[in-house]
Write a protein that holds these residues in place. Structure first.
Motif, PDB file in Angstrom:
ATOM      1  N   MET A 174     -86.588 -58.375 -70.859  1.00 34.17           N
ATOM      2  CA  MET A 174     -86.283 -57.306 -71.797  1.00 34.17           C
ATOM      3  C   MET A 174     -87.112 -56.064 -71.471  1.00 34.17           C
ATOM      4  O   MET A 174     -88.272 -56.183 -71.094  1.00 34.17           O
ATOM      5  CB  MET A 174     -86.608 -57.747 -73.230  1.00 34.17           C
ATOM      6  N   PRO A 175     -86.532 -54.849 -71.631  1.00 29.16           N
ATOM      7  CA  PRO A 175     -87.320 -53.629 -71.443  1.00 29.16           C
ATOM      8  C   PRO A 175     -88.479 -53.583 -72.431  1.00 29.16           C
ATOM      9  O   PRO A 175     -88.403 -54.142 -73.524  1.00 29.16           O
ATOM     10  CB  PRO A 175     -86.304 -52.518 -71.718  1.00 29.16           C
ATOM     11  N   VAL A 176     -89.540 -52.931 -72.055  1.00 26.25           N
ATOM     12  CA  VAL A 176     -90.712 -52.838 -72.906  1.00 26.25           C
ATOM     13  C   VAL A 176     -91.039 -51.376 -73.143  1.00 26.25           C
ATOM     14  O   VAL A 176     -90.705 -50.501 -72.363  1.00 26.25           O
ATOM     15  CB  VAL A 176     -91.935 -53.541 -72.258  1.00 26.25           C
ATOM     16  N   SER A 177     -91.675 -51.112 -74.295  1.00 24.12           N
ATOM     17  CA  SER A 177     -92.210 -49.782 -74.527  1.00 24.12           C
ATOM     18  C   SER A 177     -93.535 -49.674 -73.797  1.00 24.12           C
ATOM     19  O   SER A 177     -94.117 -50.679 -73.382  1.00 24.12           O
ATOM     20  CB  SER A 177     -92.391 -49.534 -76.022  1.00 24.12           C
ATOM     21  N   PHE A 178     -94.033 -48.458 -73.649  1.00 26.57           N
ATOM     22  CA  PHE A 178     -95.285 -48.290 -72.926  1.00 26.57           C
ATOM     23  C   PHE A 178     -96.037 -47.107 -73.500  1.00 26.57           C
ATOM     24  O   PHE A 178     -95.470 -46.280 -74.232  1.00 26.57           O
ATOM     25  CB  PHE A 178     -95.052 -48.128 -71.430  1.00 26.57           C
ATOM     26  N   ASP A 237     -86.094 -49.401 -68.797  1.00 28.01           N
ATOM     27  CA  ASP A 237     -84.699 -49.054 -69.024  1.00 28.01           C
ATOM     28  C   ASP A 237     -84.602 -47.551 -69.171  1.00 28.01           C
ATOM     29  O   ASP A 237     -85.597 -46.878 -69.475  1.00 28.01           O
ATOM     30  CB  ASP A 237     -84.119 -49.782 -70.242  1.00 28.01           C
ATOM     31  N   LEU A 238     -83.431 -46.991 -68.930  1.00 28.76           N
ATOM     32  CA  LEU A 238     -83.288 -45.546 -68.834  1.00 28.76           C
ATOM     33  C   LEU A 238     -83.600 -44.850 -70.152  1.00 28.76           C
ATOM     34  O   LEU A 238     -84.273 -43.813 -70.157  1.00 28.76           O
ATOM     35  CB  LEU A 238     -81.877 -45.183 -68.369  1.00 28.76           C
ATOM     36  N   ASP A 239     -83.133 -45.379 -71.263  1.00 31.24           N
ATOM     37  CA  ASP A 239     -83.371 -44.705 -72.537  1.00 31.24           C
ATOM     38  C   ASP A 239     -84.851 -44.658 -72.883  1.00 31.24           C
ATOM     39  O   ASP A 239     -85.362 -43.622 -73.342  1.00 31.24           O
ATOM     40  CB  ASP A 239     -82.597 -45.391 -73.663  1.00 31.24           C
ATOM     41  N   THR A 240     -85.565 -45.763 -72.665  1.00 31.83           N
ATOM     42  CA  THR A 240     -86.994 -45.789 -72.968  1.00 31.83           C
ATOM     43  C   THR A 240     -87.754 -44.825 -72.066  1.00 31.83           C
ATOM     44  O   THR A 240     -88.641 -44.093 -72.520  1.00 31.83           O
ATOM     45  CB  THR A 240     -87.554 -47.211 -72.821  1.00 31.83           C
ATOM     46  N   THR A 267     -81.055 -38.836 -63.402  1.00 32.82           N
ATOM     47  CA  THR A 267     -80.463 -39.671 -64.451  1.00 32.82           C
ATOM     48  C   THR A 267     -81.263 -39.535 -65.748  1.00 32.82           C
ATOM     49  O   THR A 267     -80.684 -39.544 -66.838  1.00 32.82           O
ATOM     50  CB  THR A 267     -80.383 -41.145 -64.025  1.00 32.82           C
ATOM     51  N   VAL A 268     -82.575 -39.398 -65.629  1.00 33.85           N
ATOM     52  CA  VAL A 268     -83.414 -39.135 -66.803  1.00 33.85           C
ATOM     53  C   VAL A 268     -83.030 -37.805 -67.439  1.00 33.85           C
ATOM     54  O   VAL A 268     -82.879 -37.705 -68.663  1.00 33.85           O
ATOM     55  CB  VAL A 268     -84.903 -39.138 -66.409  1.00 33.85           C
ATOM     56  N   ALA A 269     -82.845 -36.779 -66.614  1.00 28.92           N
ATOM     57  CA  ALA A 269     -82.512 -35.452 -67.135  1.00 28.92           C
ATOM     58  C   ALA A 269     -81.155 -35.444 -67.823  1.00 28.92           C
ATOM     59  O   ALA A 269     -80.995 -34.878 -68.920  1.00 28.92           O
ATOM     60  CB  ALA A 269     -82.542 -34.436 -65.991  1.00 28.92           C
ATOM     61  N   VAL A 270     -80.162 -36.052 -67.188  1.00 26.32           N
ATOM     62  CA  VAL A 270     -78.830 -36.114 -67.781  1.00 26.32           C
ATOM     63  C   VAL A 270     -78.860 -36.877 -69.101  1.00 26.32           C
ATOM     64  O   VAL A 270     -78.298 -36.431 -70.111  1.00 26.32           O
ATOM     65  CB  VAL A 270     -77.839 -36.758 -66.789  1.00 26.32           C
ATOM     66  N   PRO A 318     -90.748 -51.725 -60.746  1.00 30.41           N
ATOM     67  CA  PRO A 318     -89.834 -51.466 -61.866  1.00 30.41           C
ATOM     68  C   PRO A 318     -88.958 -50.233 -61.673  1.00 30.41           C
ATOM     69  O   PRO A 318     -87.827 -50.205 -62.179  1.00 30.41           O
ATOM     70  CB  PRO A 318     -90.783 -51.314 -63.061  1.00 30.41           C
ATOM     71  N   HIS A 319     -89.439 -49.196 -60.970  1.00 26.56           N
ATOM     72  CA  HIS A 319     -88.594 -48.044 -60.667  1.00 26.56           C
ATOM     73  C   HIS A 319     -87.394 -48.491 -59.840  1.00 26.56           C
ATOM     74  O   HIS A 319     -86.249 -48.120 -60.109  1.00 26.56           O
ATOM     75  CB  HIS A 319     -89.343 -46.998 -59.845  1.00 26.56           C
ATOM     76  N   ILE A 320     -87.667 -49.271 -58.787  1.00 26.23           N
ATOM     77  CA  ILE A 320     -86.616 -49.719 -57.868  1.00 26.23           C
ATOM     78  C   ILE A 320     -85.647 -50.648 -58.583  1.00 26.23           C
ATOM     79  O   ILE A 320     -84.422 -50.545 -58.420  1.00 26.23           O
ATOM     80  CB  ILE A 320     -87.247 -50.418 -56.654  1.00 26.23           C
ATOM     81  N   ASP A 321     -86.175 -51.538 -59.405  1.00 25.37           N
ATOM     82  CA  ASP A 321     -85.335 -52.503 -60.099  1.00 25.37           C
ATOM     83  C   ASP A 321     -84.427 -51.841 -61.130  1.00 25.37           C
ATOM     84  O   ASP A 321     -83.376 -52.388 -61.486  1.00 25.37           O
ATOM     85  CB  ASP A 321     -86.208 -53.554 -60.788  1.00 25.37           C
ATOM     86  N   LEU A 322     -84.805 -50.659 -61.607  1.00 28.19           N
ATOM     87  CA  LEU A 322     -83.979 -49.935 -62.567  1.00 28.19           C
ATOM     88  C   LEU A 322     -82.736 -49.340 -61.922  1.00 28.19           C
ATOM     89  O   LEU A 322     -81.668 -49.256 -62.548  1.00 28.19           O
ATOM     90  CB  LEU A 322     -84.823 -48.824 -63.214  1.00 28.19           C
ATOM     91  N   VAL A 323     -82.843 -48.933 -60.665  1.00 33.52           N
ATOM     92  CA  VAL A 323     -81.787 -48.144 -60.021  1.00 33.52           C
ATOM     93  C   VAL A 323     -80.411 -48.810 -60.075  1.00 33.52           C
ATOM     94  O   VAL A 323     -79.416 -48.145 -60.411  1.00 33.52           O
ATOM     95  CB  VAL A 323     -82.191 -47.797 -58.573  1.00 33.52           C
ATOM     96  N   PRO A 324     -80.261 -50.113 -59.768  1.00 37.64           N
ATOM     97  CA  PRO A 324     -78.914 -50.696 -59.773  1.00 37.64           C
ATOM     98  C   PRO A 324     -78.251 -50.709 -61.146  1.00 37.64           C
ATOM     99  O   PRO A 324     -77.025 -50.870 -61.235  1.00 37.64           O
ATOM    100  CB  PRO A 324     -79.147 -52.132 -59.278  1.00 37.64           C
ATOM    101  N   HIS A 325     -79.029 -50.554 -62.197  1.00 37.73           N
ATOM    102  CA  HIS A 325     -78.490 -50.631 -63.557  1.00 37.73           C
ATOM    103  C   HIS A 325     -78.128 -49.259 -64.135  1.00 37.73           C
ATOM    104  O   HIS A 325     -77.639 -49.168 -65.262  1.00 37.73           O
ATOM    105  CB  HIS A 325     -79.500 -51.321 -64.474  1.00 37.73           C
TER     106      HIS A 325
END
Length: 219
Positions: A1-5, A64-67, A94-97, A140-147
């Motif tokens: 699960m995504p986590v806050s930081f 995750d992108l939203d977090t 993708t963050v900016a969009v 985690p940056h790399i693992d986010l990309v495919p999603h």
């Protein structure tokens, strides 16, 4: 699960209207933007957060992108900048969009460099070797990309947007930037004659359309 930081480590430079920076996967503010920050800061307050695992920000994951988007936006808002232009590079596009759609009251304009809406087959093919070559703190940056997939966000963007492709990009082919420009209403399009990290390879060539765009939009 995504986590806050925790809040992102953030440098603030200059004065004037706020420019918020979003860097690329496995990169950092220094690695992606250092050559252009002095010029940007001559007429703007540059707010420059590092993602978890980059710069002085401790690792966290999975992401995750939203977090991640909310944390980048908070880097500006928590420092008193209620509205800002957002300059995204690579993953940062993708963050900016997503920020422009998720926080429309905050984002005044977008500059998207060497970006994509979702990873194409070329980029996906690079990820295993990329992950093996990079330190674990940025996995985690790399693992986010495919999603990632911001395709549905693009027609909802309602702010001035400049899309910049790197014409010799060996990581994110320019067709990805052309798609962004085609799908974002009213977007302007420019190219640099560089590989992926256009701001570092040709700072003047990248700054020319960016500063013209910011002046035209009175940002």
């Amino acid at each position: 699960m995504p986590v806050s930081f925790p809040p992102l480590a953030t440098a603030v430079t200059g004065s004037g209207p706020a420019l918020l920076l979003a860097h690329g996967a496995t990169g950092s503010i220094a690695g992606n933007y250092a050559p252009v920050i002095p010029a940007l800061a001559t007429a703007h307050t540059v707010v420059a957060p590092d993602y978890p695992g980059s710069g002085a920000t401790p690792p966290a994951g999975p992401l995750d992108l939203d977090t991640l988007t909310d944390a980048v936006v908070d880097a500006a808002v928590s420092r008193g900048h209620a509205r800002f232009a957002l300059l995204g590079f690579s993953l940062g596009t993708t963050v900016a969009v997503r920020a422009a759609v998720r926080h429309p009251e905050r984002v005044r304009a977008l500059v998207l460099t060497a970006g994509f809406a979702r990873a194409d087959a070329h980029l996906l093919g690079l990820l295993p070797g990329w992950r093996a070559a990079e330190p674990a703190r940025v996995h985690p940056h790399i693992d986010l990309v495919p999603h990632l997939d911001t395709t549905a966000d693009l027609p909802r963007i309602a702010v001035p947007t400049l899309v910049i492709a790197a014409a010799r990009d060996s990581m994110v082919p320019p067709a990805n930037s052309r798609l962004l420009a085609d799908r974002i209403p009213g977007a302007q399009y420019a190219e640099t004659d560089t590989d992926h990290v256009a701001m570092a390879e040709d700072p003047r060539g990248w700054l020319a359309p960016v500063l013209t765009f910011l002046r035209q939009e009175r940002i």
